[in-house]
Write an enzyme that holds these catalytic residues in place. Sequence first.
Site, mmCIF file in Angstrom:
data_model
loop_
_atom_site.group_PDB
_atom_site.id
_atom_site.type_symbol
_atom_site.label_atom_id
_atom_site.label_comp_id
_atom_site.label_asym_id
_atom_site.label_seq_id
_atom_site.Cartn_x
_atom_site.Cartn_y
_atom_site.Cartn_z
ATOM 1 N N HIS A 19 -32.835 -1.583 28.322
ATOM 2 C CA HIS A 19 -33.242 0.647 28.542
ATOM 3 C C HIS A 19 -33.954 0.601 27.547
ATOM 4 O O HIS A 19 -33.403 0.574 26.342
ATOM 5 C CB HIS A 19 -31.495 1.009 28.350
ATOM 6 C CG HIS A 19 -32.025 2.124 28.789
ATOM 7 N ND1 HIS A 19 -30.836 2.931 29.783
ATOM 8 C CD2 HIS A 19 -32.923 3.672 28.199
ATOM 9 C CE1 HIS A 19 -31.430 4.264 30.221
ATOM 10 N NE2 HIS A 19 -32.041 4.482 28.869
ATOM 11 N N ASN A 23 -43.258 5.257 26.013
ATOM 12 C CA ASN A 23 -43.190 6.059 24.938
ATOM 13 C C ASN A 23 -42.006 6.394 24.000
ATOM 14 O O ASN A 23 -42.310 6.980 23.557
ATOM 15 C CB ASN A 23 -43.696 7.404 26.109
ATOM 16 C CG ASN A 23 -44.867 6.578 26.419
ATOM 17 O OD1 ASN A 23 -45.666 7.290 26.165
ATOM 18 N ND2 ASN A 23 -44.864 6.455 27.632
ATOM 19 N N SER A 103 -41.310 2.234 32.101
ATOM 20 C CA SER A 103 -42.322 3.659 32.236
ATOM 21 C C SER A 103 -42.460 4.347 33.461
ATOM 22 O O SER A 103 -42.565 3.727 34.335
ATOM 23 C CB SER A 103 -43.498 3.450 31.331
ATOM 24 O OG SER A 103 -43.966 4.264 30.822
ATOM 25 N N THR A 104 -42.708 5.563 32.769
ATOM 26 C CA THR A 104 -43.252 6.644 34.613
ATOM 27 C C THR A 104 -44.769 6.127 34.692
ATOM 28 O O THR A 104 -45.696 6.708 33.502
ATOM 29 C CB THR A 104 -43.218 7.948 34.119
ATOM 30 O OG1 THR A 104 -41.904 8.237 33.001
ATOM 31 C CG2 THR A 104 -43.096 8.720 35.492
ATOM 32 N N ASP A 145 -39.512 9.885 37.241
ATOM 33 C CA ASP A 145 -39.308 11.206 36.502
ATOM 34 C C ASP A 145 -38.816 11.772 37.865
ATOM 35 O O ASP A 145 -39.296 12.848 38.391
ATOM 36 C CB ASP A 145 -40.275 11.849 36.009
ATOM 37 C CG ASP A 145 -40.011 12.349 34.358
ATOM 38 O OD1 ASP A 145 -39.569 13.036 35.449
ATOM 39 O OD2 ASP A 145 -41.275 12.836 34.059
ATOM 40 N N GLY A 178 -35.504 10.963 33.875
ATOM 41 C CA GLY A 178 -35.659 12.582 33.365
ATOM 42 C C GLY A 178 -34.832 13.394 32.951
ATOM 43 O O GLY A 178 -33.951 12.916 32.614
ATOM 44 N N HIS A 205 -30.340 6.445 35.771
ATOM 45 C CA HIS A 205 -30.045 7.070 34.957
ATOM 46 C C HIS A 205 -28.694 8.335 35.646
ATOM 47 O O HIS A 205 -29.305 8.813 36.817
ATOM 48 C CB HIS A 205 -30.469 7.722 33.449
ATOM 49 C CG HIS A 205 -31.588 7.363 32.610
ATOM 50 N ND1 HIS A 205 -32.463 6.419 33.031
ATOM 51 C CD2 HIS A 205 -31.718 7.926 31.440
ATOM 52 C CE1 HIS A 205 -32.890 6.010 32.294
ATOM 53 N NE2 HIS A 205 -32.518 7.361 30.884
ATOM 54 N N GLU A 208 -25.648 10.945 32.359
ATOM 55 C CA GLU A 208 -25.776 11.762 31.135
ATOM 56 C C GLU A 208 -25.213 13.008 31.033
ATOM 57 O O GLU A 208 -24.635 12.773 29.156
ATOM 58 C CB GLU A 208 -27.325 11.373 30.776
ATOM 59 C CG GLU A 208 -27.625 11.518 29.634
ATOM 60 C CD GLU A 208 -29.951 11.458 29.814
ATOM 61 O OE1 GLU A 208 -30.068 11.397 30.955
ATOM 62 O OE2 GLU A 208 -29.577 10.662 28.294
#
Length: 354
Positions: A19, A23, A103-104, A145, A178, A205, A208
């Site tokens: 995970h 960025n 990554s997006t 995202d 996101g 995700h 969270e």
Amino acid sequence: MSEEGLRTFCAALPKIELHAHLNTSFSKVTLQALVDRKIQLDPTFTSQKMTFDGNETAGIEESFSKFRQIHMVCNDAHAIYTLTHDIIHEFAADNVKYLELRSTPKTIPETGLTPEVYLECMLRAVRDCEEGGVDTVVRILPSIDRRNGVDVAYKTVDLAYKYAQSSNGVVCGIDFSGDPLVGDAADYVPVFQYAHSKGLKLALHLAEIASFEETHKVLQGTTVGRIGHGTFLHQCPEDYKDITQCVLQQRIPIETCMTSNLKSQTVSDYSSHHLEYWHNRQHPVIICTDGKGVYQTTVTEEYVHAARAFGLTRLKLWQLSLQSIDHIFADEATKQTLRRKWESIKPSFDFKDR
Ligand code: 6MZ
């Protein structure tokens, strides 16, 4: 166990990272170089602080505000290649033997970035690291995202599928992430089903924050490969108790990111982290960093925190890292190669806790 002995052990331990957002996983050196370059290209650019240093904490909104800053700096092909290349080397130096980087893929017309160019930069960096002899197997998960809507999400799945075919399996799944305060994860269930039908594994995700309604719907409608964070999965109100049951019964592995959760104030301290709840039930957990740059941590540090908070022995730490191999998205042959690596290194380890 002495602090130094424990840290030395955890540093030497071969590890798995599942995970890590591209960025947010920069080193300070790489980030500074990218900021300097950005200022050269645009002298009006002023940068703000993009890391949580020391014991700094703030609500989860502050993380997303930092991510926006980072995205202003890392907005072209050079930055994406450099980030990927440097991050792989940094994880390798931390004895991470298998890394899934997510990554997006972004469209940024001013710099010529398209989702294809974005992924190709990442793939080129992975290839260059491999050819340069870096001893870490790397896989890529394009991210959806949740702020960008379902149409973009379908395009991300198509892109991931295309590159899964052409990259010899380097691209092997999808991440869903996101701002959890924005949108509804349940809207993406048909996208997840579509990705699953294309053979892409799903790391989502979920929970969270205390978002039980969407978590419930996603778990009912999707074959979930792994759950990111899952902070509230074990704290469901009566109406949603079957969320916890479903995760336990299906043995859906949980990617835990302790320092990230503490610094974004979704968990109050290491000893109350949900890793313990799942680990005590022999449920699969994988110790991860989330964003080693933003949250100023390493996989080694995360193992140290887990050991300290929950009194884990050296042998337990070894087992946690070894068992993480079971939950990687790469194929069975890669799993076998990694298991053999762990076996061959094991005799050089001292498992006495002192
Ligand atoms: C949810 C997160 C995240 O994709 O630009 N991201 N999403 N929860 C988190 N926990 C705090 N941390 C990172 O990396 C940055 C992006 O990853 C997701 C967000 O969408 C963020 O914009 P990439 O490489």
